[in-house]
Design a protein around this motif. Structure first.
Motif, short mmCIF file in Angstrom:
data_model
loop_
_atom_site.label_atom_id
_atom_site.label_comp_id
_atom_site.label_asym_id
_atom_site.label_seq_id
_atom_site.Cartn_x
_atom_site.Cartn_y
_atom_site.Cartn_z
N ILE A 114 27.78 45.80 -35.01
CA ILE A 114 27.77 46.14 -36.43
C ILE A 114 26.36 46.07 -36.98
CG2 ILE A 114 28.54 45.35 -38.71
CD1 ILE A 114 31.19 44.54 -37.38
N ILE A 208 29.61 46.86 -44.48
CA ILE A 208 29.01 46.18 -43.33
C ILE A 208 28.29 44.92 -43.79
CG2 ILE A 208 27.17 46.38 -41.60
CD1 ILE A 208 27.98 49.24 -41.21
N THR A 220 35.91 41.50 -38.83
CA THR A 220 34.77 41.91 -38.00
C THR A 220 35.24 42.68 -36.77
OG1 THR A 220 33.49 39.99 -38.73
CG2 THR A 220 32.78 41.09 -36.70
N TYR A 223 36.77 46.12 -37.49
CA TYR A 223 35.92 47.13 -38.11
C TYR A 223 35.79 48.34 -37.19
CZ TYR A 223 31.81 49.54 -39.78
OH TYR A 223 30.95 50.49 -40.21
N SER A 225 33.84 51.77 -36.24
CA SER A 225 32.51 52.33 -36.43
C SER A 225 32.56 53.70 -37.08
CB SER A 225 31.81 52.44 -35.07
OG SER A 225 30.58 53.09 -35.22
#
Length: 557
Positions: A114, A208, A220, A223, A225
């Motif tokens: 991230i 983010i 986290t 998440y 992309s």
């Protein structure tokens, strides 16, 4: 505003609400002054973790176990779709023989990914959109000046024609105004689209940022992309300004002879963003490349190496096992081909999933979340080498059952998009047998194949037409291949569009420019039978040595 949390006041103890905070319980997430620390831990609960206030929230917040509510989930089960499990679950009958991975390891990897995404969004993608927006704004700002020149030219022509031509002039000015409106609308439409995407990027960066500040594991890891989505840049807009072409005076055909206004011309050009080129500055070749590290893989005969991330890479050899190492030589993962055969090649897709080709089953497979799935199955052809290109498509070299033909096929997922096999005269581009044909894509989108049997690097331009067009062939350089013929094996490219190919029998690596001109070679790092090649995001070269099973990391820029 609560004075305990106000930025204008010092932090206060959450228990007594008056004393200045001194410590913090990283388990309960409570601010504590010195006296209240004793009270807070007096309940005998062994999970309290008291840390200095400045080091607060350093402990990960693990999810609670759904089966054992009194325990935290420290592991993920790879066999059960990565569900969270506690230590008791790992010892239970339902998970017997399963593979577990520490949540902290997954969390750290995801957190790093991230952070890397935030860096790309902030330093690569967002600036690119800013440049596009600025270009469109400049075009809009220059419209008045450009169109004013047009009307001025028309006025000069009109002064020669006097009053009888005024009606025609006004009519043509009206046409110009209509074209200007269309011109403005086209540019404004594309600018609005860019602004919308920029707003989405800013929203993603804010999200983010929240994840980076948070220590919660689930958001986290969950998440998803956005890099691939934002990397698909919109087409570049080029609208050509109309021109006014005056004609000689002819009273019989006033309107037609007064002049001509060219129509609005709009051109759409492909706009490609390469995330694998973080440094756009010119990087020169070192006079003497430096050997950074030598990693022993344990393979008796090593074949392939491909870069994963952060100095991690996959390897394969003459066994069914595919191994992932870090730069320190620590074995991180091992995946076995279920067909019990060695993989023909390995690659990593844009999502970080491992791909490998299996010549025996004529398939290309993908390993996702520890599970192997079939991506491509061929008939009449056997897959060889693999390359994931900048737009996410997959290139596969393959040879026919009769071992008389070879070709390169481009896939989107499991769908065949393009075949590259013959030149403009209908002659085969590649040698027909099954010998090694490593493949890579250059930064200028050329497709480069190291054809071992032909003793040549064959480069085609994939964008010219559906079949690809031959650009050039490289058949070695006399300074290197005086005694032993040139038979290239591994091939890769760097951020400067240079091409590197392994010369197995001469124990060196040739470096070419994007037009096939020999620049120099790497031979001073004690290379023994260089085979597979790959380059990481910092232009470090990884070389697999077939004869001794080592991977060498070399700095050459």
């Amino acid at each position: 505003m609560d004075p305990r949390s106000s930025a204008q006041d010092v932090h206060r103890c959450d228990l007594c609400e008056t004393a200045i905070v001194h410590s913090y319980c990283d388990f309960c997430h409570v601010n504590l002054c010195k006296p209240c620390v004793v009270d807070h831990i007096s309940d005998g609960y062994d999970k309290h973790k008291i840390v200095p206030f400045q080091e607060r929230r350093s402990t990960l917040i693990y999810p609670k176990c759904a089966t054992h509510s009194h325990k935290n989930c420290d592991w993920q089960c790879k066999n059960c779709n990565d569900i969270f499990v506690c230590s008791s679950c790992t010892a239970s009958e339902i998970h017997r023989g399963h593979i577990f991975i520490e949540v902290s390891e997954v969390y750290t990897t995801k957190k790093n990914a991230i952070a890397d995404e935030a860096n790309k969004l902030e330093n690569v993608i967002s600036p690119t959109y800013e440049e596009i927006a600025l270009d469109l704004e400049n075009q809009l700002a220059d419209l008045d000046g450009g169109y004013e020149k047009l009307t001025t030219a028309m006025s000069k022509q009109g002064e020669q024609w006097h009053r009888e031509i005024d009606i025609i002039i006004n009519k043509m000015k009206a046409e110009i105004s209509e074209i200007k409106v269309k011109h403005t609308d086209i540019l404004q439409k594309h600018l609005d689209e860019i602004k919308q995407i920029q707003a989405l990027i800013k929203q993603t960066l804010l999200a983010i940022d929240e994840i980076k500040k948070s220590t919660e594991v689930s958001p986290t890891i969950e998440y998803s992309s956005k890099i691939r989505e934002f990397s698909k840049l919109p087409p570049k807009v080029k609208v050509t300004l109309p021109t006014f072409i005056p004609k000689p005076l002819d009273h019989e055909k006033l309107y037609n002879m007064f002049g001509q206004i060219t129509p609005l011309s709009t051109a759409i050009e492909e706009n490609v963003l390469s995330l694998n080129q973080p440094n756009t500055s010119v990087r020169e070749l070192l006079d003497e490349p430096e050997l950074v590290a030598t990693i022993q893989t344990g393979y008796e005969k090593l074949l392939n190496v491909t870069y994963l991330n952060e100095d991690c890479f996959w390897t394969s050899g003459l066994t069914k096992d595919i191994k992932c190492f870090n730069i320190k030589g620590v074995l991180l993962h091992t995946i076995s081909n279920k067909s019990e055969q060695r993989p023909s090649d390995i690659a990593v897709d844009s999502d970080g999933n491992l791909l490998f080709s299996d010549g025996i089953s004529r398939t290309v497979k993908k390993v996702k979340n520890g599970q192997t799935e079939e991506l491509i199955r061929l008939q009449g052809w056997t897959p060889g080498k693999l390359c994931v290109i900048s737009d996410g498509d997959l290139l596969v070299t393959m040879f026919s059952d009769a071992k008389t033909q070879s070709k390169v096929v481009r896939y989107l997922g499991s769908t065949e998009k393009q075949t590259i096999q013959f030149d403009d005269e209908g002659k085969p581009l590649y040698s027909g047998n099954k010998n090694v044909k490593y493949i890579t894509e250059n930064r200028n989108h050329d497709i480069c194949v190291a054809d071992y049997e032909a003793g040549a690097v064959v480069v085609v331009n994939q964008n010219v037409n559906q079949n690809g067009k031959l650009r050039w062939r490289y058949i070695g350089h006399p300074s290197v291949t005086k005694k032993v013929p040139f038979n290239p094996i591994g091939i890769t490219t760097d951020s400067q569009s240079r091409i590197l190919t392994a010369d197995y029998y001469n124990h060196c690596i040739h470096i070419l420019d994007q037009d096939g001109q020999f620049l120099r070679y790497i031979a001073n790092c004690d290379l023994k039978g260089p085979y597979g090649l790959c380059v990481d995001n910092n232009d470090n070269l990884f070389v697999s040595e077939h004869l001794n099973g080592n991977v060498k990391k070399i700095k050459f820029l």
